[in-house]
Scaffold this active site. Structure first.
Site, PDB file in Angstrom:
ATOM      1  N   VAL A 104       7.204   0.038   7.550  1.00 19.06           N
ATOM      2  CA  VAL A 104       8.106   0.330   8.659  1.00 19.06           C
ATOM      3  C   VAL A 104       9.429  -0.347   8.353  1.00 19.06           C
ATOM      4  O   VAL A 104       9.463  -1.473   7.839  1.00 19.06           O
ATOM      5  CB  VAL A 104       7.545  -0.188  10.001  1.00 19.06           C
ATOM      6  N   CYS A 105      10.516   0.341   8.642  1.00 20.86           N
ATOM      7  CA  CYS A 105      11.856  -0.224   8.485  1.00 20.86           C
ATOM      8  C   CYS A 105      12.062  -0.672   7.029  1.00 20.86           C
ATOM      9  O   CYS A 105      11.668   0.023   6.105  1.00 20.86           O
ATOM     10  CB  CYS A 105      12.023  -1.364   9.496  1.00 20.86           C
TER      11      CYS A 105
END
Length: 232
Positions: A104-105
């Site tokens: 994520v990210c």
């Protein structure tokens, strides 16, 4: 939920992680059914997040067991993480037996620095998107990107969408819809400012000024991490 195959999920935990990158998908994925979740760090000491509070690891690099899903969050500590050999070694080890290798990210940059995104389509936070190609990834401007067993989510809140999409891939869409309902995930943000385009140039400039001090030399540090990967 009878007859659901057991799933073990391991989240990398490192200093200055963006806690929602981790806790958002952890909350969703914990409802896969017959699942266990570990937060894995270098040792079992509390790890400070970028929100000013700490999370407690449940396993260390030395004692973490094999996982079915590896999830790497991002945050302002990403640049430090890609410079830590022990962190990258554990990520490679965990990925070697995982059915799903995910992020994520800016966690995707950690996967990249570990050599796990070469030739894979991937995404990350909009502000770091230009760094993906350094690690041989194929940058895609999407909120969620599936490429074989690699799944990457965009910035921070995209982790919730990412986790619901992964839930659907593993347990089916009906189960994912049930999880979404259980969490009352029905977003209706009060402002259309969740992207650089929506936020506008003035807000974008303020964001860049605020984060500049926390992102010191990140481009150079990612370039150095990519160079180290090339030497392996």
């Amino acid at each position: 939920m009878p007859d659901l195959a057991p799933i073990h999920i391991a989240f990398l935990l490192f200093p200055d992680v963006t806690q929602l990158d981790l806790t958002g998908p952890a909350q969703v994925l914990s409802r896969l059914g017959n699942v266990t979740v570990d937060l894995v760090a270098g040792n079992r000491d509390p790890v400070m997040t970028d929100a000013g509070f700490a999370l407690l690891p449940t396993a260390s690099f030395a004692d973490a067991r094999a996982c079915d899903i590896l999830c790497v969050p991002g945050g302002f500590g990403t640049a430090d993480a890609v410079e830590d050999a022990a962190t990258l070694d554990w990520v490679r080890q965990a990925a070697s037996g995982a059915a799903w290798i995910t992020s994520v990210c800016t966690g995707s940059l950690i996967l990249g620095a570990a050599g796990l995104l070469q030739g894979y389509r991937a995404t990350t936070h909009w502000a770091s998107h230009h760094m993906l190609a350094r690690f041989g990834a194929i940058p895609v401007q999407e909120r969620i990107v599936f490429d074989r067993n690699r799944v990457t989510g965009g910035g921070v809140t995209a982790g919730i969408d990412f986790a619901l999409a992964l839930t659907a891939a593993i347990r089916g869409e009906d189960h994912a819809r049930l999880v979404q309902l259980s969490l009352e995930y029905d977003p209706a943000p009060p402002f259309a400012a969740g992207s650089p385009t929506g936020a506008g140039s003035e807000i974008l400039a303020r964001y860049q000024a605020i984060t500049k001090g926390r992102r010191t030399d990140s481009d150079q540090r990612m370039a150095a991490a990519a160079a180290r990967l090339d030497q392996l």
